[in-house]
Design a protein around this motif. Structure first.
Motif, short mmCIF file in Angstrom:
data_model
loop_
_atom_site.label_atom_id
_atom_site.label_comp_id
_atom_site.label_asym_id
_atom_site.label_seq_id
_atom_site.Cartn_x
_atom_site.Cartn_y
_atom_site.Cartn_z
N ASN A 135 -28.76 2.99 52.85
CA ASN A 135 -29.51 2.23 53.86
C ASN A 135 -30.50 3.12 54.60
N ASN A 148 -35.55 0.20 47.50
CA ASN A 148 -34.70 -0.74 48.23
C ASN A 148 -33.36 -0.88 47.52
N THR A 157 -29.90 -0.72 48.46
CA THR A 157 -28.84 -1.61 48.95
C THR A 157 -29.35 -3.01 49.22
N GLY A 158 -30.66 -3.23 49.02
CA GLY A 158 -31.22 -4.57 49.08
C GLY A 158 -31.41 -5.14 47.70
N ILE A 214 -30.22 -6.14 54.43
CA ILE A 214 -31.13 -5.03 54.14
C ILE A 214 -32.48 -5.54 53.66
N HIS A 224 -36.40 -5.15 55.48
CA HIS A 224 -37.57 -4.59 54.79
C HIS A 224 -38.72 -5.59 54.77
N GLU A 268 -33.27 -1.42 62.56
CA GLU A 268 -32.81 -1.22 61.19
C GLU A 268 -31.93 0.03 61.06
N ALA A 291 -28.37 -0.37 59.50
CA ALA A 291 -27.94 0.45 58.36
C ALA A 291 -26.50 0.91 58.53
N GLN A 319 -23.99 -2.39 58.73
CA GLN A 319 -23.70 -3.00 57.44
C GLN A 319 -22.73 -2.15 56.61
#
Length: 347
Positions: free
Chosen positions: A200, A210, A212-213, A278, A282, A315, A319, A322
Protein backbone atom coordinates in the motif's frame (compact mmCIF):
# COMPACT_ATOMS: atom_id res chain seq x y z
CA UNK A 1 9.36 12.08 18.10
CA UNK A 2 5.92 11.19 16.71
CA UNK A 3 5.21 14.82 15.77
CA UNK A 4 8.55 15.13 13.97
CA UNK A 5 7.89 11.90 12.06
CA UNK A 6 4.40 13.12 11.14
CA UNK A 7 5.73 16.46 9.93
CA UNK A 8 8.41 14.80 7.83
CA UNK A 9 5.84 12.42 6.37
CA UNK A 10 3.58 15.30 5.38
CA UNK A 11 6.43 17.25 3.75
CA UNK A 12 7.67 14.16 1.91
CA UNK A 13 4.17 13.32 0.74
CA UNK A 14 3.58 16.85 -0.55
CA UNK A 15 6.85 16.67 -2.49
CA UNK A 16 5.99 13.30 -3.97
CA UNK A 17 2.53 14.45 -4.98
CA UNK A 18 3.98 17.54 -6.67
CA UNK A 19 6.37 15.30 -8.65
CA UNK A 20 3.50 12.92 -9.30
CA UNK A 21 1.40 15.69 -10.80
CA UNK A 22 4.16 16.60 -13.26
CA UNK A 23 4.72 12.96 -14.23
CA UNK A 24 1.06 12.20 -14.75
CA UNK A 25 0.54 15.43 -16.60
CA UNK A 26 3.16 14.45 -19.17
CA UNK A 27 1.56 11.06 -19.61
CA UNK A 28 -1.89 12.57 -20.10
CA UNK A 29 -0.71 15.11 -22.61
CA UNK A 30 1.19 12.64 -24.76
CA UNK A 31 -1.02 9.58 -24.55
CA UNK A 32 -4.53 10.90 -24.01
CA UNK A 33 -4.15 14.38 -25.44
CA UNK A 34 -5.55 15.79 -22.20
CA UNK A 35 -9.05 14.90 -23.45
CA UNK A 36 -9.70 11.48 -21.96
CA UNK A 37 -9.59 11.59 -18.12
CA UNK A 38 -10.95 8.03 -17.90
CA UNK A 39 -8.19 6.68 -20.10
CA UNK A 40 -5.65 8.74 -18.19
CA UNK A 41 -6.79 7.28 -14.86
CA UNK A 42 -7.11 3.69 -16.05
CA UNK A 43 -3.67 3.84 -17.68
CA UNK A 44 -2.09 4.48 -14.29
CA UNK A 45 -4.04 2.01 -12.13
CA UNK A 46 -4.27 -1.05 -14.39
CA UNK A 47 -1.61 -3.70 -14.91
CA UNK A 48 0.64 -3.47 -17.96
CA UNK A 49 3.32 -5.30 -19.93
CA UNK A 50 5.59 -2.27 -19.48
CA UNK A 51 6.31 0.03 -16.54
CA UNK A 52 5.80 3.66 -17.56
CA UNK A 53 7.32 6.15 -15.08
CA UNK A 54 7.05 9.58 -16.70
CA UNK A 55 7.76 11.55 -19.87
CA UNK A 56 10.52 14.06 -20.59
CA UNK A 57 9.19 16.05 -23.52
CA UNK A 58 8.32 13.42 -26.11
CA UNK A 59 10.61 10.83 -24.53
CA UNK A 60 8.87 8.05 -22.62
CA UNK A 61 10.77 6.87 -19.56
CA UNK A 62 9.64 3.24 -19.33
CA UNK A 63 10.91 -0.15 -18.27
CA UNK A 64 10.32 -2.85 -20.88
CA UNK A 65 9.28 -6.11 -19.22
CA UNK A 66 9.65 -9.78 -20.27
CA UNK A 67 6.77 -11.17 -22.32
CA UNK A 68 6.64 -14.92 -21.72
CA UNK A 69 4.15 -17.08 -23.63
CA UNK A 70 3.60 -20.82 -23.88
CA UNK A 71 1.67 -22.62 -26.58
CA UNK A 72 1.28 -26.29 -27.39
CA UNK A 73 2.58 -25.96 -30.93
CA UNK A 74 5.45 -23.51 -30.31
CA UNK A 75 6.47 -24.20 -26.73
CA UNK A 76 7.89 -21.54 -24.40
CA UNK A 77 8.91 -18.22 -25.97
CA UNK A 78 10.35 -15.09 -24.38
CA UNK A 79 10.24 -11.56 -25.83
CA UNK A 80 10.53 -7.98 -24.62
CA UNK A 81 7.44 -5.78 -24.41
CA UNK A 82 9.15 -3.20 -26.64
CA UNK A 83 8.99 -5.75 -29.49
CA UNK A 84 5.21 -5.20 -29.58
CA UNK A 85 5.25 -1.37 -29.58
CA UNK A 86 5.49 1.45 -32.05
CA UNK A 87 8.99 2.79 -31.48
CA UNK A 88 7.88 6.44 -31.62
CA UNK A 89 4.56 6.50 -29.73
CA UNK A 90 5.20 3.41 -27.56
CA UNK A 91 1.62 2.34 -28.33
CA UNK A 92 0.53 -1.30 -28.35
CA UNK A 93 -1.75 -2.67 -31.05
CA UNK A 94 -2.44 -5.59 -33.36
CA UNK A 95 -0.59 -3.78 -36.15
CA UNK A 96 2.64 -4.12 -34.14
CA UNK A 97 2.51 -7.92 -33.97
CA UNK A 98 5.79 -9.72 -33.40
CA UNK A 99 6.50 -13.41 -34.13
CA UNK A 100 2.77 -14.06 -34.44
CA UNK A 101 1.82 -12.45 -31.11
CA UNK A 102 0.53 -8.98 -30.31
CA UNK A 103 -0.49 -6.82 -27.33
CA UNK A 104 -3.69 -4.87 -28.05
CA UNK A 105 -4.51 -1.32 -27.00
CA UNK A 106 -6.05 -2.64 -23.75
CA UNK A 107 -2.78 -4.41 -22.89
CA UNK A 108 -4.11 -7.92 -23.53
CA UNK A 109 -1.99 -10.54 -25.29
CA UNK A 110 -3.29 -12.10 -28.46
CA UNK A 111 -2.15 -14.38 -31.26
CA UNK A 112 -2.56 -13.45 -34.90
CA UNK A 113 -3.77 -16.90 -35.99
CA UNK A 114 -6.21 -17.09 -33.04
CA UNK A 115 -4.58 -20.20 -31.55
CA UNK A 116 -4.70 -20.65 -27.78
CA UNK A 117 -1.69 -19.94 -25.57
CA UNK A 118 -0.82 -19.13 -21.95
CA UNK A 119 0.49 -15.69 -21.02
CA UNK A 120 3.15 -16.03 -18.30
CA UNK A 121 4.55 -12.51 -18.71
CA UNK A 122 6.29 -10.56 -15.94
CA UNK A 123 3.92 -7.57 -15.83
CA UNK A 124 4.20 -4.33 -13.88
CA UNK A 125 2.27 -5.74 -10.91
CA UNK A 126 4.43 -8.85 -10.82
CA UNK A 127 7.59 -6.71 -10.68
CA UNK A 128 5.93 -4.61 -7.98
CA UNK A 129 5.14 -7.78 -6.03
CA UNK A 130 8.80 -8.86 -6.21
CA UNK A 131 9.80 -5.38 -4.99
CA UNK A 132 7.41 -5.55 -2.03
CA UNK A 133 8.64 -9.04 -1.12
CA UNK A 134 12.23 -7.79 -1.30
CA UNK A 135 11.46 -4.85 1.02
CA UNK A 136 9.69 -7.13 3.50
CA UNK A 137 12.60 -9.58 3.44
CA UNK A 138 15.16 -6.79 3.94
CA UNK A 139 13.24 -5.40 6.91
CA UNK A 140 12.72 -8.85 8.46
CA UNK A 141 16.27 -10.11 7.93
CA UNK A 142 17.77 -6.82 9.12
CA UNK A 143 15.71 -6.96 12.30
CA UNK A 144 16.61 -10.63 12.85
CA UNK A 145 20.30 -9.83 12.28
CA UNK A 146 20.13 -7.04 14.86
CA UNK A 147 18.80 -9.36 17.58
CA UNK A 148 21.16 -12.16 16.62
CA UNK A 149 24.13 -9.82 16.92
CA UNK A 150 23.12 -7.66 19.90
CA UNK A 151 20.61 -9.80 21.78
CA UNK A 152 17.52 -8.46 23.52
CA UNK A 153 18.44 -4.79 23.69
CA UNK A 154 16.62 -1.64 22.60
CA UNK A 155 15.88 -2.03 18.87
CA UNK A 156 17.64 0.17 16.32
CA UNK A 157 17.32 0.59 12.57
CA UNK A 158 14.94 -1.84 10.91
CA UNK A 159 14.34 -3.59 14.23
CA UNK A 160 12.86 -0.37 15.62
CA UNK A 161 10.24 -0.48 12.86
CA UNK A 162 9.59 -4.22 12.87
CA UNK A 163 9.46 -4.97 16.61
CA UNK A 164 6.45 -2.78 17.56
CA UNK A 165 4.47 -4.17 14.62
CA UNK A 166 5.35 -7.77 15.44
CA UNK A 167 4.36 -7.29 19.08
CA UNK A 168 1.12 -5.55 18.10
CA UNK A 169 0.10 -8.24 15.59
CA UNK A 170 1.05 -11.01 18.01
CA UNK A 171 -0.55 -9.63 21.18
CA UNK A 172 -3.38 -7.39 19.98
CA UNK A 173 -4.53 -9.29 16.90
CA UNK A 174 -3.47 -12.95 16.99
CA UNK A 175 -3.69 -13.62 20.74
CA UNK A 176 -6.98 -11.78 21.29
CA UNK A 177 -8.75 -13.01 18.16
CA UNK A 178 -7.51 -16.61 18.02
CA UNK A 179 -6.90 -17.54 21.66
CA UNK A 180 -4.49 -20.11 23.12
CA UNK A 181 -3.58 -21.59 19.72
CA UNK A 182 -2.49 -18.24 18.27
CA UNK A 183 1.27 -18.92 18.00
CA UNK A 184 0.80 -21.30 15.08
CA UNK A 185 -0.75 -18.55 12.96
CA UNK A 186 1.40 -15.55 13.91
CA UNK A 187 3.87 -16.02 11.00
CA UNK A 188 1.05 -16.00 8.45
CA UNK A 189 -0.62 -12.96 10.01
CA UNK A 190 2.69 -11.06 10.09
CA UNK A 191 3.33 -11.93 6.45
CA UNK A 192 -0.13 -10.68 5.53
CA UNK A 193 0.24 -7.42 7.43
CA UNK A 194 3.71 -6.54 6.13
CA UNK A 195 2.93 -7.52 2.53
CA UNK A 196 -0.27 -5.47 2.37
CA UNK A 197 1.13 -2.54 4.35
CA UNK A 198 4.37 -2.20 2.36
CA UNK A 199 2.47 -2.75 -0.91
CA UNK A 200 0.00 0.00 0.00
CA UNK A 201 2.72 2.47 0.96
CA UNK A 202 4.95 1.88 -2.08
CA UNK A 203 1.85 2.11 -4.26
CA UNK A 204 1.43 5.75 -3.22
CA UNK A 205 4.78 6.73 -4.73
CA UNK A 206 4.76 8.46 -8.14
CA UNK A 207 4.98 5.92 -10.95
CA UNK A 208 4.46 2.93 -8.66
CA UNK A 209 2.19 0.02 -9.62
CA UNK A 210 -1.25 -0.46 -8.10
CA UNK A 211 -0.45 -3.85 -6.56
CA UNK A 212 -2.96 -4.11 -3.70
CA UNK A 213 -5.57 -2.46 -5.90
CA UNK A 214 -5.38 -5.42 -8.29
CA UNK A 215 -8.26 -7.85 -7.84
CA UNK A 216 -6.05 -10.86 -8.68
CA UNK A 217 -3.69 -10.01 -5.81
CA UNK A 218 -6.43 -9.44 -3.25
CA UNK A 219 -8.21 -12.59 -4.45
CA UNK A 220 -5.04 -14.64 -3.93
CA UNK A 221 -4.65 -13.32 -0.39
CA UNK A 222 -8.30 -14.08 0.32
CA UNK A 223 -7.99 -17.63 -1.07
CA UNK A 224 -4.95 -18.26 1.16
CA UNK A 225 -6.98 -17.14 4.17
CA UNK A 226 -9.90 -19.34 3.07
CA UNK A 227 -7.62 -22.39 2.84
CA UNK A 228 -5.90 -21.78 6.19
CA UNK A 229 -9.21 -21.19 7.99
CA UNK A 230 -10.96 -24.28 6.66
CA UNK A 231 -7.99 -26.65 6.79
CA UNK A 232 -7.53 -25.80 10.48
CA UNK A 233 -11.22 -25.88 11.33
CA UNK A 234 -12.00 -28.30 14.19
CA UNK A 235 -15.03 -30.57 14.56
CA UNK A 236 -17.04 -27.87 16.33
CA UNK A 237 -16.47 -25.50 13.43
CA UNK A 238 -17.71 -28.00 10.87
CA UNK A 239 -20.54 -29.14 13.12
CA UNK A 240 -21.70 -25.52 13.30
CA UNK A 241 -21.71 -25.40 9.48
CA UNK A 242 -23.51 -28.68 8.73
CA UNK A 243 -25.45 -29.36 11.95
CA UNK A 244 -25.91 -26.06 13.79
CA UNK A 245 -26.51 -26.82 17.51
CA UNK A 246 -29.94 -25.90 18.85
CA UNK A 247 -31.57 -25.51 15.46
CA UNK A 248 -34.63 -27.67 14.66
CA UNK A 249 -33.98 -30.16 11.87
CA UNK A 250 -36.50 -28.61 9.43
CA UNK A 251 -34.72 -25.23 9.76
CA UNK A 252 -31.39 -26.84 8.90
CA UNK A 253 -32.61 -26.95 5.29
CA UNK A 254 -32.34 -23.16 5.38
CA UNK A 255 -29.47 -22.65 7.83
CA UNK A 256 -26.98 -25.10 6.29
CA UNK A 257 -26.98 -23.48 2.82
CA UNK A 258 -26.58 -20.07 4.48
CA UNK A 259 -23.62 -21.35 6.51
CA UNK A 260 -22.00 -22.87 3.42
CA UNK A 261 -22.43 -19.61 1.52
CA UNK A 262 -20.90 -17.84 4.53
CA UNK A 263 -17.70 -19.87 4.10
CA UNK A 264 -17.18 -18.11 0.76
CA UNK A 265 -18.61 -14.66 1.50
CA UNK A 266 -16.04 -14.04 4.25
CA UNK A 267 -12.95 -14.28 1.99
CA UNK A 268 -14.94 -12.55 -0.76
CA UNK A 269 -15.49 -9.60 1.57
CA UNK A 270 -11.76 -9.51 2.37
CA UNK A 271 -10.91 -9.49 -1.32
CA UNK A 272 -13.36 -6.74 -2.30
CA UNK A 273 -12.70 -4.50 0.72
CA UNK A 274 -8.96 -4.20 0.07
CA UNK A 275 -9.38 -3.91 -3.69
CA UNK A 276 -12.02 -1.18 -3.49
CA UNK A 277 -10.33 0.85 -0.75
CA UNK A 278 -6.94 1.04 -2.49
CA UNK A 279 -8.23 1.47 -6.04
CA UNK A 280 -10.75 4.14 -5.00
CA UNK A 281 -8.00 6.17 -3.32
CA UNK A 282 -5.83 6.06 -6.45
CA UNK A 283 -8.76 7.02 -8.67
CA UNK A 284 -9.68 10.02 -6.52
CA UNK A 285 -6.09 11.31 -6.50
CA UNK A 286 -5.73 10.88 -10.26
CA UNK A 287 -9.14 12.47 -10.87
CA UNK A 288 -8.09 15.65 -9.06
CA UNK A 289 -4.84 15.72 -11.03
CA UNK A 290 -6.78 15.28 -14.29
CA UNK A 291 -8.95 18.31 -13.45
CA UNK A 292 -5.90 20.55 -13.89
CA UNK A 293 -5.51 19.50 -17.53
CA UNK A 294 -9.22 19.56 -18.26
CA UNK A 295 -9.79 23.14 -17.08
CA UNK A 296 -6.22 24.41 -17.70
CA UNK A 297 -6.63 26.89 -14.85
CA UNK A 298 -4.07 28.02 -12.26
CA UNK A 299 -6.86 28.29 -9.67
CA UNK A 300 -7.97 24.72 -10.29
CA UNK A 301 -4.31 23.69 -10.22
CA UNK A 302 -3.75 25.16 -6.75
CA UNK A 303 -6.99 23.72 -5.36
CA UNK A 304 -6.31 20.33 -6.97
CA UNK A 305 -2.77 20.18 -5.55
CA UNK A 306 -4.05 20.97 -2.05
CA UNK A 307 -6.78 18.33 -2.35
CA UNK A 308 -4.38 15.73 -3.73
CA UNK A 309 -1.95 16.38 -0.88
CA UNK A 310 -4.76 16.13 1.70
CA UNK A 311 -6.14 12.92 0.18
CA UNK A 312 -2.67 11.44 0.04
CA UNK A 313 -2.35 12.06 3.78
CA UNK A 314 -5.57 10.12 4.24
CA UNK A 315 -4.27 7.38 1.96
CA UNK A 316 -1.21 6.97 4.18
CA UNK A 317 -3.63 6.24 7.03
CA UNK A 318 -5.81 4.01 4.84
CA UNK A 319 -2.74 2.01 3.79
CA UNK A 320 -2.15 1.04 7.42
CA UNK A 321 -5.83 0.60 8.30
CA UNK A 322 -6.46 -1.77 5.39
CA UNK A 323 -3.46 -3.92 6.33
CA UNK A 324 -4.75 -4.00 9.92
CA UNK A 325 -8.35 -4.79 8.92
CA UNK A 326 -7.38 -7.62 6.54
CA UNK A 327 -5.11 -9.15 9.20
CA UNK A 328 -7.66 -8.69 12.00
CA UNK A 329 -10.54 -10.30 10.11
CA UNK A 330 -8.28 -13.16 9.02
CA UNK A 331 -7.38 -13.74 12.68
CA UNK A 332 -11.06 -13.62 13.66
CA UNK A 333 -11.98 -16.19 11.02
CA UNK A 334 -9.14 -18.45 12.16
CA UNK A 335 -10.21 -17.96 15.79
CA UNK A 336 -13.77 -19.07 15.01
CA UNK A 337 -12.41 -22.17 13.23
CA UNK A 338 -10.09 -23.36 16.00
CA UNK A 339 -12.08 -22.26 19.07
CA UNK A 340 -12.74 -24.91 21.70
CA UNK A 341 -16.27 -24.62 23.02
CA UNK A 342 -17.38 -25.03 26.62
CA UNK A 343 -19.04 -28.41 26.15
CA UNK A 344 -15.67 -29.87 25.10
CA UNK A 345 -14.06 -28.68 28.32
CA UNK A 346 -16.85 -30.34 30.35
CA UNK A 347 -15.85 -33.71 28.95
Amino acid sequence: MTRKFLSLSILLSAFLLSFSSVSFASGADSEDGGEDPTGFIMHHIKDSHEWHFFNVGHTHVTLSLPVIVYSGDRGLEIFSSKDFQDHETHAFGEEYAHEGYYIDSHDHMGRVDGASFTDLSITKNVVMMFLVIAVVLILSLSAAGHYKKHGAIAPKGAAAIVEPIVIFVRDEIAHKAIGPKYKKFVPYLLTLFFFIWIGNLIGLLPGAANLTGNIAVTATLAVLTFIIVNVNGNKDYWKHVFMTPGVPIPLLLVIVPVEIIGLFTKPFALMVRLFVAITAGHIVILAFIALVFIFESYTIGVVSTLMVTFINMIELLVATIQAYVFTLFTAMYIGSAVAEHAHDEAH
